[in-house]
Design a protein around this motif. Sequence first.
Motif, mmCIF file in Angstrom:
data_model
loop_
_atom_site.group_PDB
_atom_site.id
_atom_site.type_symbol
_atom_site.label_atom_id
_atom_site.label_comp_id
_atom_site.label_asym_id
_atom_site.label_seq_id
_atom_site.Cartn_x
_atom_site.Cartn_y
_atom_site.Cartn_z
ATOM 1 N N SER A 45 0.846 -1.234 0.007
ATOM 2 C CA SER A 45 -0.080 -0.106 0.137
ATOM 3 C C SER A 45 0.692 1.288 -0.045
ATOM 4 N N SER A 46 2.209 1.391 0.342
ATOM 5 C CA SER A 46 2.936 2.509 0.627
ATOM 6 C C SER A 46 4.148 2.418 -0.335
ATOM 7 N N TYR A 47 4.450 1.196 -0.574
ATOM 8 C CA TYR A 47 5.681 1.368 -1.485
ATOM 9 C C TYR A 47 5.562 1.170 -2.983
ATOM 10 N N GLY A 48 4.262 1.069 -3.508
ATOM 11 C CA GLY A 48 4.025 0.944 -4.702
ATOM 12 C C GLY A 48 4.345 -0.614 -5.228
ATOM 13 N N PHE A 49 4.294 -1.790 -4.608
ATOM 14 C CA PHE A 49 4.429 -3.057 -5.052
ATOM 15 C C PHE A 49 2.928 -3.753 -4.873
ATOM 16 N N ARG A 50 2.097 -3.359 -5.855
ATOM 17 C CA ARG A 50 0.573 -3.756 -5.673
ATOM 18 C C ARG A 50 0.307 -5.227 -6.282
ATOM 19 N N PHE A 51 0.991 -6.372 -5.899
ATOM 20 C CA PHE A 51 0.923 -7.495 -6.664
ATOM 21 C C PHE A 51 0.939 -8.454 -5.424
ATOM 22 N N PRO A 52 -0.383 -8.663 -4.696
ATOM 23 C CA PRO A 52 -0.529 -9.475 -3.699
ATOM 24 C C PRO A 52 -0.191 -11.135 -3.840
ATOM 25 N N ILE A 53 -0.519 -11.276 -5.154
ATOM 26 C CA ILE A 53 -0.499 -12.848 -5.523
ATOM 27 C C ILE A 53 1.078 -13.148 -5.877
ATOM 28 N N PHE A 54 1.799 -12.334 -6.621
ATOM 29 C CA PHE A 54 3.259 -12.481 -6.962
ATOM 30 C C PHE A 54 4.209 -12.442 -5.572
ATOM 31 N N LEU A 55 3.522 -11.544 -4.626
ATOM 32 C CA LEU A 55 4.263 -11.506 -3.287
ATOM 33 C C LEU A 55 3.873 -12.942 -2.340
ATOM 34 N N THR A 56 2.753 -13.431 -2.413
ATOM 35 C CA THR A 56 2.557 -14.795 -1.936
ATOM 36 C C THR A 56 3.323 -15.749 -2.492
ATOM 37 N N MET A 57 3.649 -15.719 -3.892
ATOM 38 C CA MET A 57 4.397 -16.848 -4.531
ATOM 39 C C MET A 57 5.789 -16.505 -4.001
ATOM 40 N N CYS A 58 6.393 -15.495 -3.689
ATOM 41 C CA CYS A 58 7.751 -15.520 -3.082
ATOM 42 C C CYS A 58 7.732 -15.700 -1.514
ATOM 43 N N HIS A 59 6.810 -15.638 -1.073
ATOM 44 C CA HIS A 59 6.564 -16.409 0.440
ATOM 45 C C HIS A 59 6.841 -17.820 0.276
ATOM 46 N N PHE A 98 -4.820 -23.088 1.260
ATOM 47 C CA PHE A 98 -4.037 -21.939 1.880
ATOM 48 C C PHE A 98 -3.476 -20.860 1.074
ATOM 49 N N CYS A 99 -3.448 -20.974 -0.225
ATOM 50 C CA CYS A 99 -2.908 -20.024 -1.110
ATOM 51 C C CYS A 99 -4.268 -18.994 -1.000
ATOM 52 N N GLY A 100 -5.329 -19.216 -1.138
ATOM 53 C CA GLY A 100 -6.592 -18.553 -1.233
ATOM 54 C C GLY A 100 -6.476 -17.693 0.347
ATOM 55 N N SER A 101 -6.079 -18.250 1.309
ATOM 56 C CA SER A 101 -6.300 -17.502 2.606
ATOM 57 C C SER A 101 -5.150 -16.569 2.597
ATOM 58 N N VAL A 102 -3.921 -16.785 2.321
ATOM 59 C CA VAL A 102 -2.782 -15.921 2.336
ATOM 60 C C VAL A 102 -3.038 -14.800 1.330
ATOM 61 N N VAL A 103 -3.487 -15.196 -0.113
ATOM 62 C CA VAL A 103 -3.798 -14.254 -0.918
ATOM 63 C C VAL A 103 -4.742 -13.017 -0.552
ATOM 64 N N GLY A 104 -5.776 -13.706 -0.274
ATOM 65 C CA GLY A 104 -7.089 -13.084 0.223
ATOM 66 C C GLY A 104 -6.448 -12.046 1.402
ATOM 67 N N GLY A 105 -5.760 -12.433 2.484
ATOM 68 C CA GLY A 105 -5.247 -11.648 3.427
ATOM 69 C C GLY A 105 -4.257 -10.438 2.953
ATOM 70 N N ASN A 106 -3.557 -10.804 1.810
ATOM 71 C CA ASN A 106 -2.416 -9.763 1.382
ATOM 72 C C ASN A 106 -3.447 -8.813 0.576
ATOM 73 N N ILE A 107 -4.260 -9.205 -0.296
ATOM 74 C CA ILE A 107 -4.996 -8.251 -1.001
ATOM 75 C C ILE A 107 -5.935 -7.209 -0.019
ATOM 76 N N SER A 108 -6.344 -7.965 1.082
ATOM 77 C CA SER A 108 -7.047 -6.707 1.857
ATOM 78 C C SER A 108 -5.817 -5.608 2.711
ATOM 79 N N LEU A 109 -4.809 -6.036 2.908
ATOM 80 C CA LEU A 109 -3.838 -5.197 3.334
ATOM 81 C C LEU A 109 -3.721 -3.931 2.498
ATOM 82 N N ARG A 110 -3.809 -4.140 1.214
ATOM 83 C CA ARG A 110 -3.701 -2.988 0.118
ATOM 84 C C ARG A 110 -4.896 -2.146 0.597
ATOM 85 N N PHE A 111 -6.034 -2.208 0.955
ATOM 86 C CA PHE A 111 -7.104 -1.522 1.288
ATOM 87 C C PHE A 111 -7.566 -1.337 2.701
#
Length: 319
Positions: A45-59, A98-111
């Motif tokens: 939300s602050s840095y400009g990296f708006r890719f929660p699915i890709f971020l979850t894949m990195c994790h 598990f992916c769905g839960s993590v991705v959903g959580g990361n998407i919510s953090l954007r907003f």
Amino acid sequence: MLPTSSSSPSIPQSSSKKIVYVSSLILLWYSSNIGVLLLNKFLLSSYGFRFPIFLTMCHMSASGIFSYISIVFLKVVPFQKIKSRSQCLRIATLSVVFCGSVVGGNISLRFLPVSFNQAIGATTPFFTALFAYMMTFKREAWITYCALLPVVTGVVIASGSEPSFQLYGFIMCISATAARAFKSVLQGILLSSEGEKLNSMNLLFYMSPMAVIFLLPTALLMEPDVLDATMALGLKHRFMWLLLLVNSTMAYVANLSNFLVTKNTSALTLQVLGNAKGAVAVVISILIFRNPVTPLGIAGYSLTVIGVVAYGEAKRRYK
């Protein structure tokens, strides 16, 4: 007499070492768990990296690599083999949920602010009880269900008074919380036989590469500009790659420390620590991100935490 006198000092010494060891694990668990949460929020939300699915894949990529090192080379836990194709398919199913839960959580953090995200996440026991009843017909004592009322009521109050409320983020956070609860119930069903039970570290070891296989095409399809945007951000901000590496490493350390704390403490201690961790994360996030909060919102979150504590105590007493 000599053996008695020489061995007695080692008892408190051994006990103090145990206390220091467990305290260090708890500190590591808190810092890594809260750290990855705050860093996710900063990146998305602050840095400009708006890719929660890709971020979850990195994790999940980091979790797969570090799990392999921890289990195969460091022998943190014994290596458990997959014994059948059906067991592999069940683990793959868990991995997708598990992916769905993590991705959903990361998407919510954007907003949503972290404080509100944590308030919604505290309703996990409600969804767990709901799915356990729907899928296994497992019933709890009536007083246990009554304890869930303040959990839901607190979130309703917090939602109604949240200055930064955003409907899409709220839906994604509720969905992520429900998926997390669904995964825990599903895991109990799919891996219920003694021969197929896996400890959490081996389960993460197997789920991680499966998750990457699922997340990579999903990220490329739903976040088509992720590679170009990531390279551009990497050129613009020289520390971005370091932030991604630290963030992904912390995601694994949070899982590892959670496993070790669970192994070295009681269920009651773990429950208390988990509730306190959520409160600490809320306070730190408000101090860092300066998101506005209202007295009614704080009261709602407090009511939810009280309900979670009451639910855990009722479940323990009325098994």
